[in-house]
Design a protein around this motif. Structure first.
Motif, PDB file in Angstrom:
ATOM      1  N   LEU A  30      -2.292   5.187  14.865  1.00  0.00           N
ATOM      2  CA  LEU A  30      -1.742   4.041  15.581  1.00  0.00           C
ATOM      3  C   LEU A  30      -1.126   4.444  16.912  1.00  0.00           C
ATOM      4  N   THR A  46       1.482  -3.548  10.331  1.00  0.00           N
ATOM      5  CA  THR A  46       1.130  -2.834  11.557  1.00  0.00           C
ATOM      6  C   THR A  46       1.511  -3.660  12.781  1.00  0.00           C
ATOM      7  N   ARG A  57      -1.772   0.458   5.009  1.00  0.00           N
ATOM      8  CA  ARG A  57      -1.118   0.670   6.285  1.00  0.00           C
ATOM      9  C   ARG A  57      -1.902   1.678   7.123  1.00  0.00           C
ATOM     10  N   ASP A  95       5.132  -3.238  13.366  1.00  0.00           N
ATOM     11  CA  ASP A  95       5.399  -1.938  13.976  1.00  0.00           C
ATOM     12  C   ASP A  95       5.152  -2.000  15.479  1.00  0.00           C
TER      13      ASP A  95
END
Length: 239
Positions: A18, A79, A12, A82
């Motif tokens: 991110l 991801t 991750r 997310d």
């Protein structure tokens, strides 16, 4: 949605990388897409066909890109989820300040969450296990925690209340959507009603018989949600 990681089994992405680091431009030719565009395409695909339709291969076909090139925007499926969840969280209006009536504010928050999840039916399932909160989700969380301050609960307890509320809304919307799908088959619904009536009349299920004979309550999705929400919020113990 099953795991579909980037080549090489990458883990991750670091949440700070991110959410706090701007998307880095690559050397050479200008990239054909942006992370925002890829995320928007993934949301549109999930809205149209459900979360299971969102695979890296399908997404690549939708935007006209090579599968491998997508990993530079979202290195793994988690991801991507997310990014998708935070993108739709941007639709949540965040009031400037709580009213001071924490129960009313909490119910208003729940109604906003329900409306968002009904617009994006894949979201309840996608929220399961989400741990990386993006900027839009954090803005809404900040409002919810402020709304709960008058309860006198400490920070950890307020966070638990918000998590409990969000879990309730997600579970209720998932059930609501399943019920809508079930009522699309009138024959099945009628058969279930006949079955329950038969069981209630056998003398061995007096509690069920009493429930089935009780005066009917409004059964619209909105009215049902309101009753359940009131029981949850009005019954919260802040001592």
């Amino acid at each position: 949605m099953t795991a579909e990681g980037a080549p090489g089994g990458a883990g991750r992405v670091d949440p700070a990388q991110l959410w706090l680091s701007p998307e880095q431009p690559r050397r050479g030719r200008k990239p054909a897409f942006t992370r925002e565009a890829i995320t928007a395409a993934a949301v549109a695909l999930a809205d149209a066909e459900g979360i299971d339709a969102v695979t890296m291969r399908r997404l690549a076909a939708e935007v006209g890109a090579g599968v491998m090139s997508l990993y530079s925007y979202a290195p793994d499926k988690e991801t991507l989820l997310d990014l998708m969840a935070d993108r739709v969280n941007a639709e949540l209006p965040v009031p400037r300040a709580p009213t001071g009536d924490w129960r009313a504010d909490l119910k208003a928050i729940a109604h906003l969450q329900r409306a968002l999840m009904l617009r994006h039916p894949w979201l309840p399932a996608a929220l399961h296990g989400r741990r990386s909160l993006g900027p839009h989700a954090l803005a809404f969380l900040e409002h919810a925690l402020a709304a709960l301050r008058p309860t006198g609960l400490d920070g950890a307890a307020r966070l638990e209340v918000f998590a409990q509320l969000t879990g309730f809304v997600a579970g209720h919307v998932a059930h609501e959507l399943a019920q809508q799908a079930a009522t699309a088959s009138p024959e099945r619904t009628a058969a279930e009603v006949r079955y329950l009536a038969t069981v209630a009349a056998d003398g061995e299920h007096p509690e069920l018989a009493e429930v089935l004979n009780a005066p009917a309550r409004p059964v619209t999705p909105g009215a049902t949600f309101e009753r359940f929400l009131n029981r949850l919020v009005d019954g919260l113990d802040t001592d």
